[in-house]
Write a protein that holds these residues in place. Sequence first.
Motif, mmCIF file in Angstrom:
data_model
loop_
_atom_site.group_PDB
_atom_site.id
_atom_site.type_symbol
_atom_site.label_atom_id
_atom_site.label_comp_id
_atom_site.label_asym_id
_atom_site.label_seq_id
_atom_site.Cartn_x
_atom_site.Cartn_y
_atom_site.Cartn_z
ATOM 1 N N ALA A 1 35.417 54.525 15.986
ATOM 2 C CA ALA A 1 35.102 54.655 17.412
ATOM 3 C C ALA A 1 36.077 55.603 18.101
ATOM 4 C CB ALA A 1 35.138 53.278 18.091
ATOM 5 N N LEU A 2 37.379 55.521 17.735
ATOM 6 C CA LEU A 2 38.367 56.417 18.337
ATOM 7 C C LEU A 2 38.082 57.872 17.984
ATOM 8 C CD1 LEU A 2 41.691 54.418 17.841
ATOM 9 C CD2 LEU A 2 40.569 54.983 19.994
ATOM 10 N N HIS B 1 37.724 56.539 22.419
ATOM 11 C CA HIS B 1 38.260 55.317 23.030
ATOM 12 C C HIS B 1 37.687 54.104 22.321
ATOM 13 C CE1 HIS B 1 34.421 54.490 25.065
ATOM 14 N NE2 HIS B 1 34.358 55.797 25.255
ATOM 15 N N TRP B 2 38.403 52.978 22.466
ATOM 16 C CA TRP B 2 37.959 51.688 21.918
ATOM 17 C C TRP B 2 38.601 50.588 22.744
ATOM 18 C CZ3 TRP B 2 40.342 47.290 20.231
ATOM 19 C CH2 TRP B 2 39.546 46.357 19.533
ATOM 20 N N SER B 3 37.884 49.484 22.951
ATOM 21 C CA SER B 3 38.444 48.336 23.656
ATOM 22 C C SER B 3 37.873 47.065 23.069
ATOM 23 C CB SER B 3 38.146 48.417 25.158
ATOM 24 O OG SER B 3 36.747 48.371 25.379
ATOM 25 N N ALA C 1 42.128 58.271 23.326
ATOM 26 C CA ALA C 1 42.663 59.468 22.679
ATOM 27 C C ALA C 1 42.883 60.544 23.736
ATOM 28 C CB ALA C 1 41.690 59.976 21.620
ATOM 29 N N VAL C 2 44.071 61.177 23.715
ATOM 30 C CA VAL C 2 44.370 62.318 24.588
ATOM 31 C C VAL C 2 44.214 63.571 23.738
ATOM 32 C CG1 VAL C 2 46.095 63.416 26.039
ATOM 33 C CG2 VAL C 2 45.936 60.923 25.974
ATOM 34 N N ARG C 3 43.321 64.469 24.137
ATOM 35 C CA ARG C 3 42.972 65.612 23.297
ATOM 36 C C ARG C 3 43.486 66.917 23.891
ATOM 37 N NH1 ARG C 3 39.331 63.583 19.654
ATOM 38 N NH2 ARG C 3 38.015 61.816 20.299
ATOM 39 N N GLU C 4 43.714 67.869 22.991
ATOM 40 C CA GLU C 4 44.041 69.238 23.372
ATOM 41 C C GLU C 4 42.770 69.923 23.882
ATOM 42 O OE1 GLU C 4 46.908 70.469 23.452
ATOM 43 O OE2 GLU C 4 48.197 69.396 22.036
ATOM 44 N N PRO C 5 42.920 71.072 24.575
ATOM 45 C CA PRO C 5 41.713 71.789 25.037
ATOM 46 C C PRO C 5 40.754 72.155 23.907
ATOM 47 C CG PRO C 5 43.664 72.642 26.144
ATOM 48 C CD PRO C 5 44.159 71.671 25.100
ATOM 49 N N ASP C 6 41.291 72.363 22.692
ATOM 50 C CA ASP C 6 40.413 72.712 21.578
ATOM 51 C C ASP C 6 39.795 71.495 20.893
ATOM 52 O OD1 ASP C 6 42.584 71.631 20.364
ATOM 53 O OD2 ASP C 6 43.136 73.405 19.184
ATOM 54 N N GLY C 7 40.043 70.304 21.434
ATOM 55 C CA GLY C 7 39.441 69.090 20.894
ATOM 56 C C GLY C 7 40.319 68.326 19.925
ATOM 57 N N VAL D 1 46.909 56.521 23.349
ATOM 58 C CA VAL D 1 47.557 55.634 24.311
ATOM 59 C C VAL D 1 46.848 54.285 24.247
ATOM 60 C CG1 VAL D 1 48.121 55.208 26.719
ATOM 61 C CG2 VAL D 1 48.204 57.535 25.822
ATOM 62 N N ALA D 2 47.622 53.230 23.958
ATOM 63 C CA ALA D 2 47.071 51.871 23.871
ATOM 64 C C ALA D 2 47.628 51.037 25.009
ATOM 65 C CB ALA D 2 47.434 51.234 22.527
#
Length: 755
Positions: free
Chosen positions: A512-513, A518-520, A541-547, A553-554
């Motif tokens: 899922a991440l 994201h996952w919860s 998930a925090v991503r760069e501009p290129d994905g 972050v939890a």
Amino acid sequence: MRPNDGYHRSLFHTHAVIPGMTFALRPSVREKIWAMVVLFLLGLCSASIIAILAEREILLGEKKHTVRRLVEVAHSIAAHYAAQEQRGDLSTAAAQDAAKQTIRAMRYDENAYFWINDLSLPVPRMVMHPTAPELDGQPLDDDSLGYASSLQLGTDGPRTNLIPPQKLFVALANVAQQGGHGYITYYWPKPLPGSASTTVRYPKLSYVKAFEPWGWSIGSGSYLDDVDALIHAQIARKLWLILGIGLPLIVLAALLARNIIGPLVRSSRALAAMTQGSQPMAPLVVEREDEIGTLIHGFNQLQTTLHRSEARFRSVVENAGDAIYIHDRFGWIHDVNQIASEQTGYSRAELLAASVRLLDTHSDFDSLCSLWGIAATEPERYPMTVESAHRRKDGTVFPIEVRISVLPGDDQGLRFVAMVRDITRRKQAEAALLEKTRALARTNAKLEQLATVFSHAREGVMITAPDGTILDVNEAFTRITTYSRDEALGHTPRLLKSGHQPREFYEAMWNALLQDGHWSGEVWNRRKDGSLYAELLTISAVREPDGRTQHFVALFTDISAQKAHQQQLEYIARYDALTGLPNRMLLADRLHQAITQARRRGQPLAVAYIDLDGFKAVNDTHGHAAGDQLLTTLARRMRRSLREGDTIARLGGDEFVAVLADLPDRETGMTLVERLLQAATEVVHHAGHPLQVSASIGVAYHLPGNEHDADLLLRQADQAMYQAKQAGKNRAQVFTADNSTGNGTRASNGSASSM
């Protein structure tokens, strides 16, 4: 012809002017210092008063909650005996006497007690008062009993001050009748050891609640003098704190006013005289060698520096990298520098004969003239910086940045100094960097949000690298997991793994991440000390501009207490508090399930309604403790006499219901009923006394092919149980539909056959 035609004043024929200084009436520095001291002390006093009032409200709120909770306990005791009266176990007088004796004996906080009065108006009567038994049965309208000063109907109603005061117990009866329950404040003596009371009356807060079945009002109260004592102590501490801070502050302000402000005042007066022309410009007198003397000496040096800077300014203007124009409020150009000619392709003579309209591409030139015209009435709007575009002599257009200022000291009308910069390269660079800037802005916004959450969240926060390595945690993480920050950094979240979730659970989480970002969900983890806790977990998930994933972050919250509380509430709602057997609610659920299963499998189902014979005599002879032990012991024995899949529940008092499912035939059901009869007749020993009862059991069958619901089966079993009692007790009676007698309100269509 342009205004002031033929007038050209050189840009370089300027002279230095020191702007005039005006001194308006305003507070002095000394007054401001004393004002700050006073405002600080007033603020400190205000904050102290607010804190004290808030603490008093908190203490009173705790008092109200405590006394209400205790009165609810006493109310439940009265309800217990009223229920016995309704079942016929006790007479009304016996039930009321038992309730009064039980409540009379109850104490808390050493000498706090409960009382009972009736709800008759206009004058109520005392039913029971443990510390003033002489009041029992007496009308409560004597002035010596005191007066209520305020009342509150219910727990959320407004507090009403009683003016004039109302007789205490009349007010108590009014609260119980009008609101059902509420609070009263008044003054009452404190009980002393034995049956004595103080002669002094103390403030007291009481909570009363009406008990409608017997027309009672049950109440109890808590004295408030301890709250006032705590508040007085807080006031004393705050006063000492304010005094300890205020005196040094006042002394410091006095020293500042005398030693620092005095020289500044004398220097400012001399400077004002110079600027107003009442005395010639001259260096100020340096009276001291500290920071103030350095300030005055610096001002003297500033005068010399101004004269030197004027000469340098002339050279800078000529060699400036920007085009400089001087024009009037109509746009006519009066002077330019060499860069202006190079920038536009026009000669100096061509520019001096033209208007700014020749260069500016602004479509509404008149609005520019209006903007220049307001300089005399709104000088605060200048200088101003704007972006526009100019047109060269060859017709090409280029972007510019213009800084416009009003030229001071000009006696030929308003003049403006415009510094024009060619920003072609800057615009090209801005266009090239625009996309990257937007991408960086989006990334920065996300990082700022994460930083804010990390710094202020009460939830645990864990930041990891894409491979799961822990990069940082917050204080809430340490508090929940008991791992310090140093112990967590460099590890992976497997540090907290409890083993309660299978491998497939974590694989689904990672999928899922990776797919959704994201996952919860809820997760069971393990603390450093080995204890387990439940948490509500969200991973993003925090991503760069290129994905590409930059980090994870939890955020998690410990929900162990909520889980335990939920399980406790579920147990209380579905099980009998005395015997631990299922209660009426859980019985209904299981009976519906058993009927559904019996219809699906085509098997018989039996419902046995059990009523103990002789239980009331045990209660009356040996007391309620013996009755409770008898019920719990027989409940345990009857439970053991049944099969694993059967259910036995307590409806209340001495009534039980057994659900016998998965029966191969009716004979098997009757065998189980025989076991229940035997379990009910076994002797129970209490305090050296043998206790023995029997049971009357009514049995109703749900057979394949009929559509009997749960309520009908219970009514049929109930009718059969009453026929078992009429037939001599200590026996089981089976309900049969073909011999219906329809007797009484508890009967259903059918009769019973004896076993």
